[in-house]
Design a protein around this motif. Structure first.
Motif, PDB file in Angstrom:
ATOM      1  N   TYR A   1       0.621  -0.974  -0.024  1.00  0.00           N
ATOM      2  CA  TYR A   1       0.419  -0.310   0.193  1.00  0.00           C
ATOM      3  C   TYR A   1       1.044   1.187   0.007  1.00  0.00           C
ATOM      4  CZ  TYR A   1      -3.615   3.915   1.521  1.00  0.00           C
ATOM      5  OH  TYR A   1      -4.303   4.660   1.486  1.00  0.00           O
ATOM      6  N   ILE A   2       1.783   1.500   1.058  1.00  0.00           N
ATOM      7  CA  ILE A   2       2.579   2.725   0.501  1.00  0.00           C
ATOM      8  C   ILE A   2       3.531   2.689   0.345  1.00  0.00           C
ATOM      9  CG2 ILE A   2       4.638   2.865   1.871  1.00  0.00           C
ATOM     10  CD1 ILE A   2       2.035   3.163   3.108  1.00  0.00           C
TER      11      ILE A   2
ATOM     12  N   PHE B   1      -1.818  13.768  13.531  1.00  0.00           N
ATOM     13  CA  PHE B   1      -1.197  13.969  12.114  1.00  0.00           C
ATOM     14  C   PHE B   1       0.502  12.690  12.533  1.00  0.00           C
ATOM     15  CE2 PHE B   1      -1.216  17.027   8.576  1.00  0.00           C
ATOM     16  CZ  PHE B   1      -0.477  16.023   7.898  1.00  0.00           C
ATOM     17  N   PRO B   2       1.199  13.587  13.972  1.00  0.00           N
ATOM     18  CA  PRO B   2       2.885  12.228  13.736  1.00  0.00           C
ATOM     19  C   PRO B   2       2.402  10.878  14.739  1.00  0.00           C
ATOM     20  CG  PRO B   2       2.662  13.870  15.666  1.00  0.00           C
ATOM     21  CD  PRO B   2       0.643  13.775  14.364  1.00  0.00           C
ATOM     22  N   LYS B   3       1.317   9.759  13.879  1.00  0.00           N
ATOM     23  CA  LYS B   3       0.993   8.937  14.598  1.00  0.00           C
ATOM     24  C   LYS B   3       1.052   8.711  13.066  1.00  0.00           C
ATOM     25  CE  LYS B   3      -2.590   5.686  15.838  1.00  0.00           C
ATOM     26  NZ  LYS B   3      -1.535   4.424  16.588  1.00  0.00           N
ATOM     27  N   LEU B   4       0.692   9.592  12.423  1.00  0.00           N
ATOM     28  CA  LEU B   4      -0.075   8.880  10.890  1.00  0.00           C
ATOM     29  C   LEU B   4       1.142   9.140  10.081  1.00  0.00           C
ATOM     30  CD1 LEU B   4      -1.775   8.338   8.131  1.00  0.00           C
ATOM     31  CD2 LEU B   4      -2.020  11.213   7.771  1.00  0.00           C
TER      32      LEU B   4
ATOM     33  N   GLN C   1       3.665   5.646  10.494  1.00  0.00           N
ATOM     34  CA  GLN C   1       2.852   4.480  10.403  1.00  0.00           C
ATOM     35  C   GLN C   1       3.011   4.555   8.579  1.00  0.00           C
ATOM     36  OE1 GLN C   1      -1.668   4.195  10.953  1.00  0.00           O
ATOM     37  NE2 GLN C   1      -0.789   2.855  13.023  1.00  0.00           N
ATOM     38  N   VAL C   2       3.664   5.951   8.142  1.00  0.00           N
ATOM     39  CA  VAL C   2       3.581   6.113   7.039  1.00  0.00           C
ATOM     40  C   VAL C   2       5.037   5.241   6.866  1.00  0.00           C
ATOM     41  CG1 VAL C   2       4.008   7.708   4.804  1.00  0.00           C
ATOM     42  CG2 VAL C   2       1.032   7.043   6.237  1.00  0.00           C
TER      43      VAL C   2
ATOM     44  N   LEU D   1       0.712   1.568   7.102  1.00  0.00           N
ATOM     45  CA  LEU D   1      -0.626   1.791   6.978  1.00  0.00           C
ATOM     46  C   LEU D   1      -0.938   0.971   5.614  1.00  0.00           C
ATOM     47  CD1 LEU D   1      -2.592   4.680   7.449  1.00  0.00           C
ATOM     48  CD2 LEU D   1      -1.321   5.688   5.641  1.00  0.00           C
ATOM     49  N   THR D   2      -2.527   0.977   5.983  1.00  0.00           N
ATOM     50  CA  THR D   2      -3.104   0.516   5.131  1.00  0.00           C
ATOM     51  C   THR D   2      -4.971   1.060   4.997  1.00  0.00           C
ATOM     52  OG1 THR D   2      -4.474  -1.365   6.569  1.00  0.00           O
ATOM     53  CG2 THR D   2      -2.114  -2.387   5.806  1.00  0.00           C
TER      54      THR D   2
END
Length: 272
Positions: free
Chosen positions: A118-119, A196-199, A202-203, A208-209
């Protein structure tokens, strides 16, 4: 004359008796016919193709594809691979590939082949780094952050500072609307600043999916609405700092943290 006629007559009969042999006396030519094959009349395009013994199953193809994805991820991240993995990479035996798959899966944890794939679609042309703004969720977070900062700044200038007092006079209704916009913008800004920092993490870790995107919106909505209620009721006002803007941001970030834990537990229960 009669004697000559008789002689000619007899000669004619004699020649008829000694004529050339008929075709019945000639030997017959033997012709060997080639047997007609059974599938000779089947069109070429409908004839069954020969079965190859090296054909791979869908499972084997999937295993090889995901192994390649995980190996590329380890190279990009510079992760150390076990010495036991090397000999297994060259093997084509399915049992060895399954062992290799499990070893790579442990090496890339908490990422998965699905999340890496996904990434990878958001990486640059050199496949070296992820372009964050290619991700739709990151663009939406950025837009919400910009709008929240503008509305929060305007509300702070009107409600908590003296910038517009000497120049403009607001009615009670206008002041109430501006105050509510200020609270809503601050609540969303605090929640976004938490998520936002969590996103980004994950990226960066390729965890992230697409299935996790609805979680972000639900958690942000719950955290923001909870913060709006708590800010309006001023439950924690006596225990917090005097600066209302920082006060609201702290409450919103705390509500986002609680929503994150809540939805994280819900997801964990759902996957049991």
């Amino acid at each position: 004359m009669n004697a000559i006629f008789d002689k000619v007559k007899n000669r004619s009969a004699y020649t008829s008796e000694t004529s050339e042999p008929t075709l019945e006396s000639t030997p017959e030519e033997i012709v060997i016919e080639k047997p007609i094959e059974e599938d000779a009349f089947i069109p070429l395009e409908t004839k069954p193709l020969p079965v190859t013994t090296n054909a791979k199953t869908a499972f084997e193809t999937l295993i090889e594809k995901e192994i390649e994805t995980m190996l590329q991820f380890n190279v990009i991240k510079g992760k150390k691979l076990s010495s036991e993995i090397g000999p297994l990479i060259e093997t084509k035996k399915l049992s060895h590939q399954i062992v290799l798959y499990e070893m790579l899966k442990e090496a890339i944890h908490p990422a998965t082949p699905k999340s890496i794939h996904y990434i990878n679609q958001y990486r640059d042309k050199l496949n070296a780094r992820v372009v964050l703004l290619k991700i739709k969720l990151a663009r939406q977070f950025t837009l919400i952050t910009i709008i929240s900062i503008l509305l929060s700044g305007f509300g702070y200038a009107v409600i908590e500072s003296d910038i517009f007092i000497d120049k403009y006079i607001f009615t009670d209704t206008a002041s109430f609307v501006i105050n509510q916009l200020y609270i809503v913008a601050t609540a969303f800004l605090g929640a976004i600043l938490y998520f936002f920092p969590k996103l980004i993490k994950q990226v960066n870790n390729s965890t992230l999916t697409a299935a996790k995107i609805p979680f972000y919106w639900l958690a942000i909505s719950l955290g923001s609405l909870s913060a709006i209620v708590l800010i309006n009721t001023k439950v924690f006002a006596p225990y917090l700092i005097d600066d209302t803007f920082l006060h609201n941001l702290f409450i919103a970030a705390a509500c986002g943290f609680v929503a994150d834990i809540l939805y994280g537990n819900i997801q964990a229960i759902a996957h049991l």
